[in-house]
Motif scaffolding. Structure first.
Motif, PDB file in Angstrom:
ATOM      1  N   THR A  44       0.812  -1.228   0.000  1.00  0.00           N
ATOM      2  CA  THR A  44       0.000   0.000   0.000  1.00  0.00           C
ATOM      3  C   THR A  44       0.841   1.273   0.000  1.00  0.00           C
ATOM      4  OG1 THR A  44      -0.068   0.113   2.414  1.00  0.00           O
ATOM      5  CG2 THR A  44      -1.805  -1.167   1.346  1.00  0.00           C
ATOM      6  N   GLY A  45       2.112   1.148   0.306  1.00  0.00           N
ATOM      7  CA  GLY A  45       2.960   2.336   0.401  1.00  0.00           C
ATOM      8  C   GLY A  45       2.707   3.132   1.670  1.00  0.00           C
ATOM      9  N   VAL A  46       1.965   2.549   2.626  1.00  0.00           N
ATOM     10  CA  VAL A  46       1.670   3.269   3.874  1.00  0.00           C
ATOM     11  C   VAL A  46       2.658   2.843   4.951  1.00  0.00           C
ATOM     12  CG1 VAL A  46      -0.056   3.646   5.677  1.00  0.00           C
ATOM     13  CG2 VAL A  46      -0.786   3.372   3.304  1.00  0.00           C
ATOM     14  N   ASP A  47       3.218   3.832   5.632  1.00  0.00           N
ATOM     15  CA  ASP A  47       4.130   3.544   6.722  1.00  0.00           C
ATOM     16  C   ASP A  47       3.305   3.163   7.962  1.00  0.00           C
ATOM     17  OD1 ASP A  47       5.924   3.620   8.733  1.00  0.00           O
ATOM     18  OD2 ASP A  47       6.759   5.590   8.252  1.00  0.00           O
ATOM     19  N   LEU A  48       3.542   1.980   8.512  1.00  0.00           N
ATOM     20  CA  LEU A  48       2.680   1.502   9.614  1.00  0.00           C
ATOM     21  C   LEU A  48       3.370   1.599  10.974  1.00  0.00           C
ATOM     22  CD1 LEU A  48       1.305  -1.586   7.692  1.00  0.00           C
ATOM     23  CD2 LEU A  48       0.007   0.426   8.313  1.00  0.00           C
ATOM     24  N   ASP A  49       4.300   2.515  11.090  1.00  0.00           N
ATOM     25  CA  ASP A  49       5.068   2.602  12.335  1.00  0.00           C
ATOM     26  C   ASP A  49       4.196   2.880  13.556  1.00  0.00           C
ATOM     27  OD1 ASP A  49       7.275   2.069  10.925  1.00  0.00           O
ATOM     28  OD2 ASP A  49       8.174   4.079  11.045  1.00  0.00           O
ATOM     29  N   VAL A  50       3.176   3.729  13.405  1.00  0.00           N
ATOM     30  CA  VAL A  50       2.352   4.074  14.575  1.00  0.00           C
ATOM     31  C   VAL A  50       1.428   2.912  14.930  1.00  0.00           C
ATOM     32  CG1 VAL A  50       0.705   5.708  15.547  1.00  0.00           C
ATOM     33  CG2 VAL A  50       2.491   6.521  14.010  1.00  0.00           C
ATOM     34  N   ILE A  51       0.820   2.312  13.917  1.00  0.00           N
ATOM     35  CA  ILE A  51      -0.048   1.151  14.181  1.00  0.00           C
ATOM     36  C   ILE A  51       0.766   0.025  14.830  1.00  0.00           C
ATOM     37  CG2 ILE A  51      -1.350  -0.701  13.009  1.00  0.00           C
ATOM     38  CD1 ILE A  51      -2.385   1.459  11.065  1.00  0.00           C
ATOM     39  N   GLY A  52       2.047  -0.032  14.506  1.00  0.00           N
ATOM     40  CA  GLY A  52       2.907  -1.081  15.051  1.00  0.00           C
ATOM     41  C   GLY A  52       3.484  -0.769  16.429  1.00  0.00           C
ATOM     42  N   GLU A  53       3.189   0.421  16.955  1.00  0.00           N
ATOM     43  CA  GLU A  53       3.663   0.791  18.304  1.00  0.00           C
ATOM     44  C   GLU A  53       2.561   0.497  19.307  1.00  0.00           C
ATOM     45  OE1 GLU A  53       6.272   2.393  19.942  1.00  0.00           O
ATOM     46  OE2 GLU A  53       7.515   2.114  18.157  1.00  0.00           O
ATOM     47  N   TYR A  54       2.679  -0.561  20.062  1.00  0.00           N
ATOM     48  CA  TYR A  54       1.651  -0.818  21.073  1.00  0.00           C
ATOM     49  C   TYR A  54       2.321  -1.338  22.332  1.00  0.00           C
ATOM     50  CZ  TYR A  54       2.172  -5.181  18.483  1.00  0.00           C
ATOM     51  OH  TYR A  54       2.698  -6.258  17.828  1.00  0.00           O
ATOM     52  N   ALA A  55       1.624  -1.145  23.452  1.00  0.00           N
ATOM     53  CA  ALA A  55       2.278  -1.373  24.730  1.00  0.00           C
ATOM     54  C   ALA A  55       1.849  -2.675  25.399  1.00  0.00           C
ATOM     55  CB  ALA A  55       1.978  -0.186  25.651  1.00  0.00           C
ATOM     56  N   PHE A  56       1.480  -3.682  24.590  1.00  0.00           N
ATOM     57  CA  PHE A  56       1.157  -4.984  25.206  1.00  0.00           C
ATOM     58  C   PHE A  56       1.761  -6.076  24.337  1.00  0.00           C
ATOM     59  CE2 PHE A  56      -2.311  -3.688  22.412  1.00  0.00           C
ATOM     60  CZ  PHE A  56      -2.547  -4.818  21.638  1.00  0.00           C
ATOM     61  N   ASP A  57       1.813  -7.287  24.861  1.00  0.00           N
ATOM     62  CA  ASP A  57       2.337  -8.403  24.064  1.00  0.00           C
ATOM     63  C   ASP A  57       1.286  -8.834  23.057  1.00  0.00           C
ATOM     64  OD1 ASP A  57       4.654  -8.396  25.486  1.00  0.00           O
ATOM     65  OD2 ASP A  57       3.983  -9.925  26.919  1.00  0.00           O
ATOM     66  N   ALA A  58       1.714  -8.961  21.791  1.00  0.00           N
ATOM     67  CA  ALA A  58       0.757  -9.382  20.758  1.00  0.00           C
ATOM     68  C   ALA A  58       0.103 -10.710  21.154  1.00  0.00           C
ATOM     69  CB  ALA A  58       1.467  -9.507  19.424  1.00  0.00           C
ATOM     70  N   ALA A  59       0.845 -11.557  21.859  1.00  0.00           N
ATOM     71  CA  ALA A  59       0.292 -12.868  22.253  1.00  0.00           C
ATOM     72  C   ALA A  59      -0.925 -12.695  23.167  1.00  0.00           C
ATOM     73  CB  ALA A  59       1.357 -13.693  22.952  1.00  0.00           C
ATOM     74  N   ASP A  60      -0.947 -11.611  23.957  1.00  0.00           N
ATOM     75  CA  ASP A  60      -2.092 -11.375  24.853  1.00  0.00           C
ATOM     76  C   ASP A  60      -3.379 -11.138  24.074  1.00  0.00           C
ATOM     77  OD1 ASP A  60      -0.545 -11.639  27.061  1.00  0.00           O
ATOM     78  OD2 ASP A  60      -0.279  -9.477  27.395  1.00  0.00           O
ATOM     79  N   ALA A  61      -3.226 -10.680  22.829  1.00  0.00           N
ATOM     80  CA  ALA A  61      -4.426 -10.340  22.043  1.00  0.00           C
ATOM     81  C   ALA A  61      -4.874 -11.495  21.150  1.00  0.00           C
ATOM     82  CB  ALA A  61      -4.155  -9.097  21.198  1.00  0.00           C
ATOM     83  N   GLU A  62      -4.179 -12.634  21.222  1.00  0.00           N
ATOM     84  CA  GLU A  62      -4.531 -13.736  20.313  1.00  0.00           C
ATOM     85  C   GLU A  62      -5.986 -14.187  20.403  1.00  0.00           C
ATOM     86  OE1 GLU A  62      -1.785 -16.802  18.850  1.00  0.00           O
ATOM     87  OE2 GLU A  62      -0.282 -15.874  20.133  1.00  0.00           O
ATOM     88  N   PRO A  63      -6.612 -14.211  21.615  1.00  0.00           N
ATOM     89  CA  PRO A  63      -8.039 -14.601  21.644  1.00  0.00           C
ATOM     90  C   PRO A  63      -8.963 -13.535  21.047  1.00  0.00           C
ATOM     91  CG  PRO A  63      -7.032 -14.733  23.837  1.00  0.00           C
ATOM     92  CD  PRO A  63      -6.081 -14.003  22.962  1.00  0.00           C
ATOM     93  N   ASN A  64      -8.425 -12.332  20.803  1.00  0.00           N
ATOM     94  CA  ASN A  64      -9.291 -11.209  20.443  1.00  0.00           C
ATOM     95  C   ASN A  64      -9.227 -10.769  19.001  1.00  0.00           C
ATOM     96  OD1 ASN A  64      -8.209 -10.715  23.457  1.00  0.00           O
ATOM     97  ND2 ASN A  64     -10.343 -10.144  23.277  1.00  0.00           N
TER      98      ASN A  64
END
Ligand SMILES: CC(C)(COP(=O)([O-])OP(=O)([O-])OC[C@H]1O[C@@H](n2cnc3c(N)ncnc32)[C@H](O)[C@@H]1OP(=O)([O-])[O-])[C@@H](O)C(=O)NCCC(=O)NCCSC(=O)C[C@@](C)(O)CC(=O)[O-]
Ligand SMILES: NC(=O)C1=CN([C@@H]2O[C@H](COP(=O)(O)OP(=O)(O)OC[C@H]3O[C@@H](n4cnc5c(N)ncnc54)[C@H](OP(=O)(O)O)[C@@H]3O)[C@@H](O)[C@H]2O)C=CC1
Length: 405
Positions: A44-64
């Motif tokens: 898409t040519g979109v820089d996803l740096d902000v969407i990729g900045e999050y303060a939890f473990d991605a594994a914690d969100a696996e059920p969601n």
């Protein structure tokens, strides 16, 4: 570079070797999300740096979430302290709210400070039951009558089957509705501290197996829309779904003038002409100004299912000019909330529930979700008071010109 780093995984998806949703089978959740961002950035040519900045473990969100790429961050604020004398909620509360609408928290906070000055609000959960209504095919109306009669006489058997799937849920009742050769069975459950939609769905499937084995009815769809989930529906506004909850307050007339810059009579008139007459003329299900604003902001902050704001907007606001002050109430017919399950376990949302003081299972079970419902209803009451006051004093557009843009 290993074949499980983000870039290599993205390349394998691009080449059709892996599907986008299979990445967690080949890497940890963090790397899988990074691989998707990498692919998406290239596509898409979109820089996803902000969407990729999050303060939890991605594994914690696996059920969601599936196909996770990051997190949508919504500003969160707080209103309070909000004193509530509830059936389950007690004392002063700080209510976290997440929104992008400037002026909303200022408004709710004004209502909260007005309620606090008046000595606090009272709130009660009046009814609680999460529903699921499967639809069955029958031959004709005679058979529909037989199936309905069988169900009415065998609720205990259906409860045994349904409750075998859960250690918390309890079947409260099953109401048959017939339309020609379709039979709908509206199952209602006490789901304790869970919002309960997964719990009720799993339990209802087990009960449907009994209906199918004992009657000629054939299950067509486990949800037949008479439940009714995530769609505007009068049945929820009338019968309730999730929690039916009410909050009220009495504010001395002089405090209305001091805190809200208007009079009891002006707020009462605005409520009658706008929330009651205007809503009736519009054919609305909700007779309120913006209960959905508080419901949505609380849902986002505390991990509730955002699509159920539809039902949470089924609220009626009343205002009376009494001798000793302005009496106001908000009754939400179908507020679907939980403090366990769903999004409540996500780190951000779980912190927010802890700020309120009602995270996790309550003692007794169900009391934390009742308390959450009572606080949200009281927050909605605060929002109604402040917006009605702003309309009465003609401050709505100036407030939003100043704070909301
Ligand atoms: C904006 C106000 C509150 C100003 O109102 P004000 O009376 O000028 O405020 P104030 O400076 O005198 O302060 C009064 C209290 O408001 C709170 N407050 C005041 N400012 C802040 C702030 N920055 N941050 C946090 N809290 C704030 C705070 O509690 C404060 O008390 P204090 O603590 O100082 O004793 C008022 O004009 C207002 O409430 N306007 C209405 C805005 C509103 O309700 N918008 C809702 C969204 S509208 C919408 O989405 C739905 C709609 C409208 O389309 C639905 C429909 O059809 O009706
Ligand atoms: N399936 C569907 O059709 C739909 C699903 N959803 C989604 O469903 C999810 C919410 O479903 P929900 O059933 O609430 O949550 P979960 O599916 O996350 O299940 C919660 C489970 O927590 C257990 N539990 C532990 N302590 C308690 C307690 N104190 N009170 C109640 N239960 C407790 C229960 O297990 P046990 O049952 O073993 O006792 C319960 O089933 C959300 O993610 C929502 O988006 C939304 C709409 C429709």
């Amino acid at each position: 570079m290993t074949d499980t780093d983000a870039e290599t995984l993205a390349e394998r998806v691009r080449e059709g070797e892996l599907r986008l949703y299979e990445l967690e089978e080949h890497a940890d959740a963090e790397t899988a999300a990074a691989a998707r961002r990498h692919l998406l950035a290239e596509e898409t040519g979109v820089d996803l740096d902000v969407i990729g900045e999050y303060a939890f473990d991605a594994a914690d969100a696996e059920p969601n979430i599936e196909n996770m790429i990051g997190a949508a961050q919504i500003p969160m604020g707080v209103v309070g302290p909000l004193p509530i004398d509830g059936g389950a909620a007690a004392g002063e509360h700080y209510l976290p709210l997440a929104t992008t609408e400037g002026a909303l928290l200022a408004s709710v906070n004004r209502g909260v400070s007005t309620i606090r000055n008046a000595g606090g609000a009272t709130a009660r959960v009046l009814k609680s039951g999460m529903t699921r209504a499967p639809v069955f095919r029958v031959e004709d109306v005679a058979e529909a009558g037989e199936v309905s009669a069988w169900v009415r006489e065998n609720v205990d058997r259906l409860a045994d089957a349904a409750e075998s799937t859960t250690s918390h849920g309890e079947l409260q009742d099953v109401t048959p509705y017939v339309v020609g050769d379709s039979v709908f069975l509206r199952f209602s459950y006490d789901t304790k501290d869970a919002m309960g939609m997964n719990m009720a769905t799993i339990a209802t499937e087990a009960a449907c197996e009994v209906v199918e084995s004992e009657t000629p009815a054939d299950l067509v769809a486990l949800s037949g829309n008479l439940c009714s989930d995530k769609k505007p529906a009068a049945i929820n506004a009338i019968e309730g779904r999730g929690r039916t909850v009410s909050a009220d307050v009495l504010i001395p007339h002089e405090q209305v003038e001091e805190r809200l810059d208007t009079t009891t009579a002006a707020i009462a008139e605005a409520n009658t002409r706008k929330n009651l007459v205007g809503s009736a003329k519009a054919g609305a299900l909700g007779f309120n100004a913006h209960a959905a604003n508080v419901v949505a902001a609380a849902f986002l902050a505390m991990g509730q299912d955002a699509a159920q704001v539809v039902e949470g907007s089924n609220a009626i606001t009343t205002v009376d000019a009494r001798e000793d002050g302005l009496y106001a109430s908000v009754t939400i017919a179908s507020l679907e909330v939980g403090t366990v399950g769903g999004g409540t376990g996500l780190p951000t949302q779980s912190e927010a529930l802890d700020v309120l003081g009602y995270g996790g299972g309550g003692d007794p079970a169900g009391s934390n979700a009742d308390a959450l419902a009572e606080v949200i209803a009281t927050g909605a009451l605060a929002g109604e008071l402040s917006l009605l006051a702003a309309l009465s004093s003609r401050h709505l557009s100036s407030a939003h010109a100043e704070l909301g843009r």
